[in-house]
Write a protein that holds these residues in place. Structure first.
Motif, short mmCIF file in Angstrom:
data_model
loop_
_atom_site.label_atom_id
_atom_site.label_comp_id
_atom_site.label_asym_id
_atom_site.label_seq_id
_atom_site.Cartn_x
_atom_site.Cartn_y
_atom_site.Cartn_z
N PRO A 320 0.96 -1.23 0.12
CA PRO A 320 -0.15 0.08 -0.10
C PRO A 320 0.82 1.31 0.00
O PRO A 320 0.45 2.45 -0.47
N ASP A 321 2.05 1.10 0.79
CA ASP A 321 2.97 2.25 0.73
C ASP A 321 3.71 2.78 -0.70
O ASP A 321 4.57 3.46 -0.61
N GLY A 322 3.34 1.74 -1.76
CA GLY A 322 4.18 1.95 -3.12
C GLY A 322 5.63 1.19 -3.06
O GLY A 322 6.22 1.38 -4.11
N ARG A 323 5.95 0.57 -1.97
CA ARG A 323 7.12 -0.28 -2.02
C ARG A 323 6.86 -1.60 -2.44
O ARG A 323 5.68 -2.25 -2.44
N LEU A 324 7.77 -2.37 -2.88
CA LEU A 324 7.72 -3.82 -3.23
C LEU A 324 7.64 -4.75 -2.37
O LEU A 324 8.17 -4.51 -1.42
N ARG A 325 6.82 -5.87 -2.69
CA ARG A 325 6.77 -7.13 -1.69
C ARG A 325 7.15 -8.26 -2.56
O ARG A 325 6.65 -8.28 -3.67
N ALA A 326 7.89 -9.16 -1.90
CA ALA A 326 8.21 -10.52 -2.47
C ALA A 326 7.27 -11.56 -2.21
O ALA A 326 6.89 -11.85 -1.20
N GLY A 327 6.53 -12.11 -3.08
CA GLY A 327 5.55 -13.24 -2.83
C GLY A 327 6.11 -14.50 -3.51
O GLY A 327 7.08 -14.72 -3.77
N ILE A 328 5.14 -15.61 -3.42
CA ILE A 328 5.58 -16.77 -3.92
C ILE A 328 6.01 -16.92 -5.27
O ILE A 328 6.84 -17.53 -5.50
N SER A 329 5.59 -15.97 -6.14
CA SER A 329 6.11 -15.94 -7.63
C SER A 329 7.05 -15.06 -7.79
O SER A 329 7.52 -14.87 -8.94
N THR A 330 7.59 -14.18 -6.98
CA THR A 330 8.72 -13.31 -7.04
C THR A 330 9.98 -14.04 -7.18
O THR A 330 10.32 -14.96 -6.45
N CYS A 331 11.02 -13.47 -8.25
CA CYS A 331 12.17 -13.97 -8.55
C CYS A 331 13.12 -12.82 -8.12
O CYS A 331 12.69 -11.95 -8.90
N VAL A 332 14.37 -13.49 -7.54
CA VAL A 332 15.30 -12.28 -7.29
C VAL A 332 16.71 -12.91 -7.79
O VAL A 332 17.03 -14.05 -7.47
N PHE A 333 17.15 -12.07 -8.74
CA PHE A 333 18.50 -12.65 -9.20
C PHE A 333 19.65 -11.92 -8.99
O PHE A 333 19.49 -10.63 -8.98
N LEU A 334 20.68 -12.31 -8.87
CA LEU A 334 22.06 -11.83 -9.12
C LEU A 334 22.36 -11.49 -10.34
O LEU A 334 22.54 -12.45 -11.37
N GLU A 335 22.52 -10.21 -10.83
CA GLU A 335 23.01 -10.02 -12.28
C GLU A 335 24.17 -10.67 -12.91
O GLU A 335 24.19 -10.93 -14.13
N ASP A 336 25.00 -10.78 -12.11
CA ASP A 336 26.33 -11.53 -12.37
C ASP A 336 26.13 -12.95 -12.88
O ASP A 336 27.15 -13.55 -13.27
N GLU A 337 24.88 -13.35 -12.35
CA GLU A 337 24.73 -14.92 -12.60
C GLU A 337 23.77 -14.88 -13.86
O GLU A 337 23.68 -16.11 -14.36
N LEU A 338 23.39 -14.02 -14.21
CA LEU A 338 22.35 -13.96 -15.35
C LEU A 338 23.05 -14.42 -16.62
O LEU A 338 24.20 -13.55 -16.85
N PRO A 339 22.45 -14.92 -17.76
CA PRO A 339 23.37 -15.42 -18.97
C PRO A 339 23.06 -14.14 -19.96
O PRO A 339 22.04 -13.13 -20.01
N GLU A 340 24.10 -13.68 -20.69
CA GLU A 340 23.63 -12.79 -21.70
C GLU A 340 23.47 -13.36 -23.05
O GLU A 340 23.69 -14.63 -23.39
N LEU A 341 22.63 -12.63 -23.60
CA LEU A 341 21.75 -13.23 -24.99
C LEU A 341 22.62 -13.18 -26.22
O LEU A 341 23.19 -11.88 -26.43
N GLU A 342 22.94 -14.07 -26.88
CA GLU A 342 23.88 -14.02 -28.08
C GLU A 342 22.93 -14.62 -29.29
O GLU A 342 22.72 -15.76 -29.40
N CYS A 343 22.59 -13.85 -30.19
CA CYS A 343 21.73 -14.04 -31.43
C CYS A 343 22.55 -14.75 -32.33
O CYS A 343 23.20 -13.87 -33.06
N LYS A 344 22.38 -15.96 -32.71
CA LYS A 344 23.15 -16.75 -33.90
C LYS A 344 22.56 -17.75 -34.44
O LYS A 344 21.64 -18.42 -33.89
N GLY A 345 22.67 -18.06 -35.80
CA GLY A 345 22.01 -19.25 -36.45
C GLY A 345 20.55 -18.96 -36.86
O GLY A 345 20.08 -18.07 -36.73
N SER A 346 19.75 -19.95 -37.21
CA SER A 346 18.39 -19.78 -37.55
C SER A 346 17.62 -20.94 -36.93
O SER A 346 18.06 -21.82 -36.68
N ALA A 347 16.45 -20.42 -36.62
CA ALA A 347 15.44 -21.38 -36.14
C ALA A 347 14.59 -22.25 -37.12
O ALA A 347 14.42 -21.96 -38.24
#
Length: 347
Positions: A320-347
């Motif tokens: 209600p105060d406009g701040r975030l709340r984490a629920g059962i579906s909330t995901c929290v990630f460390l940015e240095d663990e996330l993959p970088e996207l590299e597009c190559k090839g064809s589908a």
């Protein structure tokens, strides 16, 4: 295009939290396909389907948080409705607009079909000599702002299924969306509209492959919008999404997302619940650092990381105060663990 590409990547799935609502739909599909003779048989089939879902979820870094189906929203209601629908299921009543036709050997349930020289493929939930049907555990509340776009997506799917059935056997007359509650949405199949939908899908596939062959950056393959991003499961790893989030003009999503810096950690005392203080960027950081209560069993353990670590939060809710709340579906990630996207090839 970007979401279509990511949907083919097993590596991308590691960063996607699935929805128990979709799993309930999977169980409902299996019940309707099996045509159980009575309630006891339906209950066994349901429990088996849910057991298979839980087994797969237990090995997924994000989905394992949903290990107790009895706590899923609406679980018991959908279960009872699905069992009742499956027990009483039979051929849906033929409307006056549907001519009687002889049974076809191509009637089927979740049978793989192809069309447009193999460029389209899919498994309709059920099709017969008159209709093509898509089963859903529930239909969205009409009052929900995104309900119309979700249902429109169901109809687009059925138009493509109609083409698959039509090129394989004969064209269906009616398309249906059937929910576990027994609610049925029905439309006559318009072959011209279905062909246009299929042609657009094939053209989109061709454009995607051409873009990949030219070496486009991943952000150039995305088409960000409030509805598209709000319904996308790949928010955490999408560069275009986070670029838009940094814009002051970007609308607030139904499930807010934010990125920022770890300021401090309170490790908690019960071994599960702990709190982090984050300095968030953009609108969510305007009020200064804010605390987010997390659970190791749900959101992972960030307590080993030091001050200054970069964090991304997706699928949060708003207090209600406009701040975030984490629920059962909330995901929290460390940015240095996330993959970088590299597009190559064809589908």
């Amino acid at each position: 295009m970007l979401r279509a590409i990511l949907s083919t990547s097993r590596e991308a799935d590691d960063w996607v939290l699935d929805s128990p609502r979709a799993w309930l739909g999977t169980a409902f599909h299996r019940l309707m396909a099996a045509h159980p003779s009575d309630e006891a048989a339906a209950e066994v089939l349901w429990d088996s389907a849910i057991g298979q879902v839980l087994e797969a979820a237990s090995t997924h870094r994000l989905n394992r948080r949903f290990g107790t189906p009895e706590r899923w929203p609406g679980y018991y209601l959908v279960r009872q409705r699905a069992i009742a629908s499956a027990v009483r299921s039979g051929p849906l009543p033929r409307t006056a607009a549907q001519p009687a036709r002889p049974a076809s050997s191509m009637d089927g349930t979740e049978k793989l079909l192809t069309a447009r020289n193999g460029r389209l493929a899919g498994r309709p939930d059920h099709f017969d000599h008159q209709s093509v049907t898509e089963y859903k555990s529930a239909l969205p509340d009409p009052g929900w702002p995104e309900a119309a776009s979700v249902v429109d997506g169901y109809w687009r799917q059925l138009r493509l299924y109609a083409v698959l059935v039509g090129e394989t056997a004969r064209w269906p007359v009616v398309a249906r969306i059937v929910s576990a509650s027994g609610q049925v949405l029905e439309e006559s199949v318009n072959r011209m509209n279905c062909d246009a939908e299929a042609d657009a899908a094939v053209a989109g596939l061709q454009a995607m492959n051409e873009a990949l062959e030219r070496g486009f950056d991943s952000s150039e393959l995305a088409s960000p919008s409030e509805i598209a991003c709000g319904q996308c499961q790949y928010q955490a790893i999408c560069p275009a999404f986070w670029s838009r989030c940094a814009s002051a003009s970007w609308p607030q999503l139904r499930e807010p997302a934010a990125r920022g810096t770890l300021v401090s950690i309170d490790p908690g005392v019960d071994g599960d619940l702990y709190a982090v203080t984050l300095q968030l960027e953009g609108r969510h950081g305007a009020g200064g650092p804010q605390s987010l209560a997390l659970r190791r069993s749900v959101h992972g353990d960030l307590t080993a990381r030091g001050k200054g670590a970069r964090i991304r939060v997706v699928h949060a809710s708003m207090r209600p105060d406009g701040r975030l709340r984490a629920g059962i579906s909330t995901c929290v990630f460390l940015e240095d663990e996330l993959p970088e996207l590299e597009c190559k090839g064809s589908a």
